[in-house]
Design a protein around this motif. Structure first.
Motif, PDB file in Angstrom:
ATOM      1  N   ILE A 172       0.879  -1.174   0.000  1.00 35.79           N
ATOM      2  CA  ILE A 172       0.000   0.000   0.000  1.00 35.79           C
ATOM      3  C   ILE A 172       0.910   1.216   0.000  1.00 35.79           C
ATOM      4  O   ILE A 172       1.690   1.406   0.942  1.00 35.79           O
ATOM      5  CB  ILE A 172      -0.934   0.052   1.211  1.00 35.79           C
ATOM      6  N   ARG A 173       0.840   2.027  -1.037  1.00 35.55           N
ATOM      7  CA  ARG A 173       1.646   3.239  -1.121  1.00 35.55           C
ATOM      8  C   ARG A 173       0.718   4.445  -1.039  1.00 35.55           C
ATOM      9  O   ARG A 173      -0.194   4.590  -1.849  1.00 35.55           O
ATOM     10  CB  ARG A 173       2.426   3.269  -2.435  1.00 35.55           C
ATOM     11  N   HIS A 174       0.959   5.297  -0.076  1.00 34.55           N
ATOM     12  CA  HIS A 174       0.135   6.486   0.139  1.00 34.55           C
ATOM     13  C   HIS A 174       0.824   7.702  -0.473  1.00 34.55           C
ATOM     14  O   HIS A 174       2.048   7.864  -0.339  1.00 34.55           O
ATOM     15  CB  HIS A 174      -0.074   6.723   1.638  1.00 34.55           C
ATOM     16  N   TYR A 175       0.023   8.568  -1.100  1.00 32.94           N
ATOM     17  CA  TYR A 175       0.549   9.749  -1.778  1.00 32.94           C
ATOM     18  C   TYR A 175      -0.175  11.005  -1.309  1.00 32.94           C
ATOM     19  O   TYR A 175      -1.322  10.958  -0.839  1.00 32.94           O
ATOM     20  CB  TYR A 175       0.375   9.629  -3.296  1.00 32.94           C
ATOM     21  N   SER A 176       0.501  12.132  -1.461  1.00 30.63           N
ATOM     22  CA  SER A 176      -0.122  13.428  -1.211  1.00 30.63           C
ATOM     23  C   SER A 176       0.533  14.458  -2.120  1.00 30.63           C
ATOM     24  O   SER A 176       1.667  14.257  -2.585  1.00 30.63           O
ATOM     25  CB  SER A 176       0.048  13.831   0.260  1.00 30.63           C
ATOM     26  N   ARG A 177      -0.174  15.554  -2.369  1.00 34.22           N
ATOM     27  CA  ARG A 177       0.393  16.627  -3.176  1.00 34.22           C
ATOM     28  C   ARG A 177       0.919  17.702  -2.226  1.00 34.22           C
ATOM     29  O   ARG A 177       0.155  18.340  -1.499  1.00 34.22           O
ATOM     30  CB  ARG A 177      -0.654  17.204  -4.130  1.00 34.22           C
ATOM     31  N   LEU A 178       2.241  17.891  -2.257  1.00 38.68           N
ATOM     32  CA  LEU A 178       2.884  18.881  -1.403  1.00 38.68           C
ATOM     33  C   LEU A 178       3.508  19.962  -2.275  1.00 38.68           C
ATOM     34  O   LEU A 178       4.322  19.666  -3.152  1.00 38.68           O
ATOM     35  CB  LEU A 178       3.970  18.216  -0.552  1.00 38.68           C
ATOM     36  N   ASP A 179       3.094  21.184  -2.063  1.00 40.75           N
ATOM     37  CA  ASP A 179       3.592  22.317  -2.849  1.00 40.75           C
ATOM     38  C   ASP A 179       3.501  22.050  -4.344  1.00 40.75           C
ATOM     39  O   ASP A 179       4.410  22.375  -5.117  1.00 40.75           O
ATOM     40  CB  ASP A 179       5.033  22.640  -2.453  1.00 40.75           C
ATOM     41  N   GLY A 180       2.400  21.430  -4.757  1.00 40.13           N
ATOM     42  CA  GLY A 180       2.130  21.225  -6.172  1.00 40.13           C
ATOM     43  C   GLY A 180       2.727  19.972  -6.774  1.00 40.13           C
ATOM     44  O   GLY A 180       2.523  19.705  -7.966  1.00 40.13           O
ATOM     45  N   VAL A 181       3.446  19.183  -5.985  1.00 38.11           N
ATOM     46  CA  VAL A 181       4.104  17.980  -6.506  1.00 38.11           C
ATOM     47  C   VAL A 181       3.572  16.754  -5.763  1.00 38.11           C
ATOM     48  O   VAL A 181       3.536  16.737  -4.531  1.00 38.11           O
ATOM     49  CB  VAL A 181       5.632  18.063  -6.345  1.00 38.11           C
ATOM     50  N   ARG A 182       3.162  15.734  -6.530  1.00 42.98           N
ATOM     51  CA  ARG A 182       2.698  14.490  -5.899  1.00 42.98           C
ATOM     52  C   ARG A 182       3.896  13.661  -5.455  1.00 42.98           C
ATOM     53  O   ARG A 182       4.797  13.373  -6.244  1.00 42.98           O
ATOM     54  CB  ARG A 182       1.841  13.669  -6.873  1.00 42.98           C
ATOM     55  N   VAL A 183       3.900  13.271  -4.169  1.00 40.64           N
ATOM     56  CA  VAL A 183       5.024  12.518  -3.607  1.00 40.64           C
ATOM     57  C   VAL A 183       4.490  11.377  -2.755  1.00 40.64           C
ATOM     58  O   VAL A 183       3.388  11.445  -2.208  1.00 40.64           O
ATOM     59  CB  VAL A 183       5.918  13.431  -2.732  1.00 40.64           C
ATOM     60  N   PRO A 184       5.268  10.302  -2.611  1.00 38.66           N
ATOM     61  CA  PRO A 184       4.898   9.254  -1.658  1.00 38.66           C
ATOM     62  C   PRO A 184       5.106   9.765  -0.245  1.00 38.66           C
ATOM     63  O   PRO A 184       6.092  10.448   0.048  1.00 38.66           O
ATOM     64  CB  PRO A 184       5.870   8.117  -1.994  1.00 38.66           C
TER      65      PRO A 184
END
Length: 227
Positions: A172-184
């Motif tokens: 299960i890999r969780h992602y979020s968009r931080l400062d406009g960039v999608r990162v794990p």
């Protein structure tokens, strides 16, 4: 459109209908690629059969020179530290050095995508079928937000076992968009290891810089809210 692996809360895909509208909407979104970062990782591994566990805290950095890491602290089983946690970091370094980063990209070159159903809380699901056997590809699904513009999770099973000793690796890999960039932001996996039974790996990421810019206070708050 799927079932749960009884050993873990990882979804395992079954056949779905051929309709790619949700997938197309997501894949057509303009996206800023992750090209550089510096992140603090907290890593944990556990072998249930031998009751061994270990922790690493490590600074990791990716840029045009490759992937580097510096271990800050470590404790627990030497076996779990060396054979699992440090081995994961070393393998990631090798893959980047060999230029294989694009092998894991969520794109039509690597996957066939099929729309799945929506959940009661509005999440969208897209089934992912790898076009080849590869330890970097996941046979499973993407979990998207309600309007299919943001990736929240990738769930499933690695399409190829990492080694003779390891099989049935669920992730299960969780992602979020931080400062406009999608990162794990975190990863959970469980694998069946010959003679050792179930082994678990958990990784959390705290970013200092992304694409050459310091991470904003708002992004740090977003990360904190996900813990």
């Amino acid at each position: 459109a799927g079932e749960r692996d009884p050993s873990r809360r990882v979804w395992v895909p079954t056949a779905g209908r051929q309709n790619s509208s949700t997938a197309s909407r997501f894949l057509s979104q303009p996206d800023q690629p992750l090209q550089q970062y510096r992140a603090f990782r907290r890593m944990y591994a556990r072998s249930e059969k031998f009751n061994q566990e270990a922790w690493l805290e490590v600074w990791t950095e990716l840029d045009e020179r490759g992937f580097r890491y510096e271990i800050v602290s470590e404790r627990g089983s030497d076996y779990a530290k060396n054979k699992v946690l440090k081995a994961v970091l070393k393998r990631e370094q090798e893959l980047v050095a060999e230029g294989h980063a694009e092998r894991s990209t969520l794109c039509a070159a690597n996957y066939e995508f099929t729309d799945g159903a929506s959940s009661a809380d509005g999440l969208r699901y897209v089934l992912m079928k790898p076009k080849r056997k590869d330890v970097l590809l996941v046979d499973g699904r993407m979990v998207l937000n309600e309007d299919a513009t943001e990736l929240l999770r990738v769930e499933g099973r690695l399409s190829k076992n990492p080694s003779f000793w390891t099989n049935s690796v669920n992730v299960i890999r969780h992602y979020s968009r931080l400062d406009g960039v999608r990162v794990p932001v975190s990863t959970e996996s469980i694998a069946r290891v010959k003679f050792a039974g179930l082994s678990r790996l958990e990784v959390q990421y705290d970013y200092e810089t992304i694409n050459g810019r310091p991470v904003s206070l708002a992004a740090r708050r977003t990360l904190a809210s996900l813990r």
